[in-house]
Design a protein around this motif. Structure first.
Motif, PDB file in Angstrom:
ATOM      1  N   ARG A  68       0.851  -1.185   0.000  1.00 39.69           N
ATOM      2  CA  ARG A  68       0.000   0.000   0.000  1.00 39.69           C
ATOM      3  C   ARG A  68       0.890   1.239   0.000  1.00 39.69           C
ATOM      4  N   ARG A  69       0.588   2.117  -0.932  1.00 36.45           N
ATOM      5  CA  ARG A  69       1.287   3.389  -1.027  1.00 36.45           C
ATOM      6  C   ARG A  69       0.226   4.469  -1.169  1.00 36.45           C
ATOM      7  N   ASP A  70       0.371   5.531  -0.399  1.00 37.44           N
ATOM      8  CA  ASP A  70      -0.584   6.645  -0.428  1.00 37.44           C
ATOM      9  C   ASP A  70      -2.016   6.151  -0.213  1.00 37.44           C
ATOM     10  N   ALA A  72      -3.445   3.322  -0.993  1.00 42.06           N
ATOM     11  CA  ALA A  72      -4.033   2.447  -2.014  1.00 42.06           C
ATOM     12  C   ALA A  72      -3.136   1.234  -2.261  1.00 42.06           C
ATOM     13  N   ILE A  74      -1.176  -1.336  -4.407  1.00 48.61           N
ATOM     14  CA  ILE A  74      -0.470  -1.224  -5.675  1.00 48.61           C
ATOM     15  C   ILE A  74      -0.050  -2.616  -6.139  1.00 48.61           C
ATOM     16  N   ASN A 147      -4.761   1.193  -6.678  1.00 47.80           N
ATOM     17  CA  ASN A 147      -4.103   2.043  -7.656  1.00 47.80           C
ATOM     18  C   ASN A 147      -3.694   1.148  -8.821  1.00 47.80           C
ATOM     19  N   GLY A 148      -4.566   1.017  -9.777  1.00 44.69           N
ATOM     20  CA  GLY A 148      -4.378   0.127 -10.915  1.00 44.69           C
ATOM     21  C   GLY A 148      -5.681  -0.587 -11.197  1.00 44.69           C
ATOM     22  N   ALA A 170      -0.623  -2.452 -12.547  1.00 48.46           N
ATOM     23  CA  ALA A 170      -0.512  -1.011 -12.779  1.00 48.46           C
ATOM     24  C   ALA A 170      -1.279  -0.653 -14.047  1.00 48.46           C
ATOM     25  N   SER A 171      -1.975   0.481 -13.997  1.00 50.83           N
ATOM     26  CA  SER A 171      -2.764   0.857 -15.185  1.00 50.83           C
ATOM     27  C   SER A 171      -1.985   1.722 -16.128  1.00 50.83           C
TER      28      SER A 171
END
Length: 171
Positions: A68-70, A72, A74, A147-148, A170-171
């Motif tokens: 989790r980063r920020d 969200a 990942i 996030n993605g 990742a998007s």
């Protein structure tokens, strides 16, 4: 003269089925550990035991393990969703395909769990009694965003139930 045959099949979900599926989750977590350094062996053992107990009783909704980063999740996070197959069958894939080399800089390992509708039917006292037997004490927190995108990539099944795995990409 006419002859008819009837065939019936009953799946009973046992602790052996739950252990089979939880072992596949643990194998995925070992791959995360090998590629990204987390979670620890002790945490993997606790997560495996938690999933086994929740699956056995039908109380697992979803569980997400990953980075989790920020706020969200990942890539390379993994989400497992429990399903009752209601008499149908599905694949029982081998664990794996955790992508190495994702950027986890600045991220921390995190796990988030939701319960099933069967859990909601328990009294608060029964929920507390069950939770007291689990190896992990969870608090309440909002579910982290992703996030993605989540992509379905594995199904682990046994005894008429399944865990559908989705990987964050990742998007």
């Amino acid at each position: 003269m006419t002859t008819s045959y009837t065939f019936s099949e009953t799946d009973t979900f046992t602790i052996t089925h739950a252990r089979h599926m939880a072992a596949k989750v643990a194998a995925d977590l070992k791959r995360l550990q090998r590629f990204y350094g987390q979670p620890s062996d002790a945490a993997i053992t606790a997560y495996q035991d938690e999933v086994t107990q929740l699956l056995r009783e039908g109380y697992l909704g979803t569980v997400t393990y990953g980075f989790r980063r920020d706020g969200a999740f990942i890539e390379p996070s993994l989400r497992y969703t429990a399903h009752d197959l209601a008499g149908s069958t599905t694949d029982d894939d081998d664990p794996g395909r955790v992508r190495p080399g994702a950027d986890t800089s600045g991220a921390t390992f995190y796990s988030y769990l939701t319960y099933s509708a069967a859990w909601d039917q328990l009294s608060s006292a029964d929920q507390q009694t069950f939770e007291s037997k689990l190896p992990i004490t969870r608090g309440s927190a909002p579910e982290p965003a992703v996030n993605g995108v989540l992509r379905s990539d594995r199904i682990y099944s046994a005894g008429g139930r399944s865990l559908d795995r989705q990987s964050v990409k990742a998007s």
